[in-house]
Write a protein that holds these residues in place. Structure first.
Motif, short mmCIF file in Angstrom:
data_model
loop_
_atom_site.label_atom_id
_atom_site.label_comp_id
_atom_site.label_asym_id
_atom_site.label_seq_id
_atom_site.Cartn_x
_atom_site.Cartn_y
_atom_site.Cartn_z
N HIS B 92 0.87 -1.31 -0.08
CA HIS B 92 0.08 -0.06 0.00
C HIS B 92 1.00 1.13 -0.13
O HIS B 92 1.65 1.59 1.05
CB HIS B 92 -0.93 0.07 1.07
N ASN B 97 -4.89 5.83 -2.28
CA ASN B 97 -6.37 5.81 -1.57
C ASN B 97 -6.20 4.19 -0.93
O ASN B 97 -5.09 4.09 -0.10
CB ASN B 97 -7.31 5.46 -2.74
N TYR B 98 -6.94 3.19 -1.27
CA TYR B 98 -6.89 2.19 -0.59
C TYR B 98 -6.52 0.92 -1.37
O TYR B 98 -6.50 -0.19 -1.12
CB TYR B 98 -8.13 1.58 -0.03
N GLN B 99 -6.12 1.23 -2.67
CA GLN B 99 -5.59 0.35 -3.25
C GLN B 99 -4.31 -0.30 -3.06
O GLN B 99 -3.29 0.34 -2.43
CB GLN B 99 -5.20 0.90 -4.77
#
Lengths: 114, 112
Positions: B92, B97-99
């Motif tokens: 990460h 973002n959360y990707q």
């Protein structure tokens, strides 16, 4: 914990038809869900990211009108492949996250378009 | 450019030996690192996560993180034929973002 289901596991459809794939988080609330595609012997390819109640964010090169994503609740996201063609045949995998960054994957859907 | 690099292999290890899988990443600011195992025809399965420098052990698996050198590794002790799979490293990055950014995976073959 952290179980994600995906249905159907396999689907065969005729060219030009649409196919809907469901992804559910069974024991947690998924704030974000992800849809991947994987061709044989290739890497995971992220198609889109979706957050509950908002529009999905598609990766470059992924047609949003062809791959419709709906994330209607904290436990359900759907991917609809519209007007499928043989080149859409692939292994489609969803994943979900709750509070951390780790993703939990569904078992995948193998789509064959004839 | 956010990148995660893995040797594609195959890495062949005799049964009972230690398998060592390596991964390098491009961003010093990364905080979260994951190892997934993917059997042929199946979806990935999370096996280890690591967030701070050093070693983290879970059964036969040990994840090692060195942020200064920007690498993360996975050791599998007492390798079994059932460990034969592709191992994916995921990172990460702070502004993604959360990707997760994925390595291409290392194919591991444990020979009986």
């Amino acid at each position: 914990g952290a179980v994600v289901s995906q249905h159907p596991s396999r689907v065969i459809c005729k060219s030009g038809t649409s196919v809907k794939i469901e992804c559910r988080s069974l024991d947690f609330q998924a704030t974000t869900m992800f849809w991947y595609r994987q061709f044989p012997k290739q890497s995971l390819m992220l198609m889109a990211t979706s957050n509950e109640g908002s529009k999905a964010t598609y990766e470059q090169g992924v047609e949003k009108d062809k791959f419709l994503i709906n994330h209607a609740s904290l436990t359900l996201s759907t991917l609809t492949v519209t007007s499928a063609h043989p080149e859409d045949s692939s292994f489609y995998i969803c994943s979900a996250r709750d509070e951390g960054y780790e993703q939990y994957f569904g078992p995948g859907t193998r789509l064959t378009v004839t | 450019q956010k990148e995660v690099e893995q040797n594609s292999g195959p890495l062949s290890v005799p049964e009972g030996a230690i398998a060592s899988l390596n991964c390098t990443y491009s961003d010093r600011g990364s905080q979260s690192f994951f190892w997934y195992r993917q059997y042929s025809g199946k979806s990935p399965e999370l096996i280890m996560s690591i967030y701070s420098n050093g070693d983290k052990e879970d059964g036969r698996f040990t994840a090692q993180l060195n942020k200064a050198s920007q690498y993360v590794s996975l050791l599998i002790r007492d390798s079994q034929p059932s460990d034969s799979a592709t191992y994916l490293c995921a990172v990460h990055f702070m502004d993604s973002n959360y990707q997760l950014i994925w390595g291409a995976g290392t194919k591991l073959i444990i020979k009986p």
